[in-house]
Design a protein around this motif. Structure first.
Motif, PDB file in Angstrom:
ATOM      1  N   ALA A  39       1.141  -1.125  -0.051  1.00 37.89           N
ATOM      2  CA  ALA A  39       0.281   0.028  -0.022  1.00 37.89           C
ATOM      3  C   ALA A  39       1.046   1.391   0.062  1.00 37.89           C
ATOM      4  N   GLU A  40       2.098   1.003   0.739  1.00 40.94           N
ATOM      5  CA  GLU A  40       2.514   2.348   1.061  1.00 40.94           C
ATOM      6  C   GLU A  40       3.633   2.854  -0.392  1.00 40.94           C
ATOM      7  N   MET A  41       4.133   1.546  -1.176  1.00 39.80           N
ATOM      8  CA  MET A  41       4.205   1.375  -2.348  1.00 39.80           C
ATOM      9  C   MET A  41       3.661   1.805  -3.375  1.00 39.80           C
ATOM     10  N   ARG A  42       2.531   1.584  -3.555  1.00 39.38           N
ATOM     11  CA  ARG A  42       1.392   2.461  -3.808  1.00 39.38           C
ATOM     12  C   ARG A  42       0.537   4.121  -3.519  1.00 39.38           C
ATOM     13  N   MET A  43       1.462   4.096  -2.924  1.00 39.75           N
ATOM     14  CA  MET A  43       1.131   5.290  -2.276  1.00 39.75           C
ATOM     15  C   MET A  43       2.407   6.445  -2.916  1.00 39.75           C
ATOM     16  N   ALA A  95       1.997   6.322  -7.079  1.00 41.47           N
ATOM     17  CA  ALA A  95       0.850   7.675  -7.388  1.00 41.47           C
ATOM     18  C   ALA A  95       1.084   8.754  -7.284  1.00 41.47           C
ATOM     19  N   TYR A  96       1.377   9.596  -5.783  1.00 42.13           N
ATOM     20  CA  TYR A  96       2.293  10.782  -5.656  1.00 42.13           C
ATOM     21  C   TYR A  96       3.128  11.026  -6.852  1.00 42.13           C
ATOM     22  N   PHE A  97       4.204  10.356  -6.718  1.00 44.96           N
ATOM     23  CA  PHE A  97       5.032  10.585  -7.887  1.00 44.96           C
ATOM     24  C   PHE A  97       5.094  11.053  -9.261  1.00 44.96           C
ATOM     25  N   GLN A  98       3.954   9.998  -9.423  1.00 44.40           N
ATOM     26  CA  GLN A  98       2.996  10.092 -11.051  1.00 44.40           C
ATOM     27  C   GLN A  98       2.298  11.480 -11.579  1.00 44.40           C
ATOM     28  N   LEU A 140      12.615   4.418  -6.946  1.00 44.70           N
ATOM     29  CA  LEU A 140      13.102   2.609  -6.900  1.00 44.70           C
ATOM     30  C   LEU A 140      14.145   2.390  -6.279  1.00 44.70           C
ATOM     31  N   GLY A 141      14.924   2.713  -5.857  1.00 47.92           N
ATOM     32  CA  GLY A 141      15.222   1.616  -5.226  1.00 47.92           C
ATOM     33  C   GLY A 141      14.631   1.341  -3.936  1.00 47.92           C
ATOM     34  N   SER A 142      14.181   1.868  -3.113  1.00 45.35           N
ATOM     35  CA  SER A 142      12.829   1.727  -2.141  1.00 45.35           C
ATOM     36  C   SER A 142      11.926   0.918  -2.223  1.00 45.35           C
ATOM     37  N   PHE A 143      11.826   0.957  -4.090  1.00 46.70           N
ATOM     38  CA  PHE A 143      10.448  -0.454  -3.542  1.00 46.70           C
ATOM     39  C   PHE A 143      11.325  -1.570  -3.561  1.00 46.70           C
ATOM     40  N   THR A 144      12.785  -1.844  -4.639  1.00 43.59           N
ATOM     41  CA  THR A 144      13.282  -2.826  -4.040  1.00 43.59           C
ATOM     42  C   THR A 144      13.604  -3.674  -2.986  1.00 43.59           C
ATOM     43  N   LYS A 145      13.640  -2.202  -1.778  1.00 42.68           N
ATOM     44  CA  LYS A 145      13.641  -2.650  -0.252  1.00 42.68           C
ATOM     45  C   LYS A 145      12.995  -3.488   0.386  1.00 42.68           C
ATOM     46  N   LEU A 146      11.625  -3.384  -0.782  1.00 44.14           N
ATOM     47  CA  LEU A 146      10.323  -3.702   0.095  1.00 44.14           C
ATOM     48  C   LEU A 146      10.986  -5.546   0.349  1.00 44.14           C
TER      49      LEU A 146
END
Length: 114
Positions: A77-81, A84-87, A106-112
């Motif tokens: 959910a945080e990843m989607r948020m 969406a915000y940066f988009q 993008l690096g923050s997404f890879t650390k999920l």
């Protein structure tokens, strides 16, 4: 174990909630817009002072945007948020996002953690 991030000064600090960082960035953008409108109408000494304040707020906005991009995500959910915000930022032209911000995002997404 709390999630930690490294700030630009190299010191570790506890990661802030993604929603709080996005809200902080939105406030920074609103302040930037407000000052920009005032600076466009100002003349003389007021224009110089507002221009200096505008430069400071622009630097602050960039810092907050970077912190939001770097912030680790704990859930899908945080990843989607964040995505969406940066988009929305890019789609509406609210601010220019540099390459380092995209890499951090993008690096923050890879650390999920799954």
């Amino acid at each position: 174990m709390p999630i930690q991030q490294v700030c630009s000064n190299g010191q570790m600090e506890a990661a802030e909630d993604v929603a709080k960082l996005i809200a902080e960035h939105r406030q920074s953008l609103a302040e930037l817009e407000r000052l920009g409108k005032r600076a466009m109408q100002a003349e003389g000494t007021d224009a110089i002072l507002l221009g200096q304040r505008l430069d400071a707020v622009m630097a602050e906005e960039a810092t907050v945007r970077r912190r939001a991009a770097i912030a680790p995500v704990a859930t899908i959910a945080e990843m989607r948020m964040k995505a969406a915000y940066f988009q929305r930022l890019t789609a509406h032209g609210w601010c220019e996002i540099d390459v380092d911000d995209w890499r951090a995002l993008l690096g923050s997404f890879t650390k999920l953690q799954s």
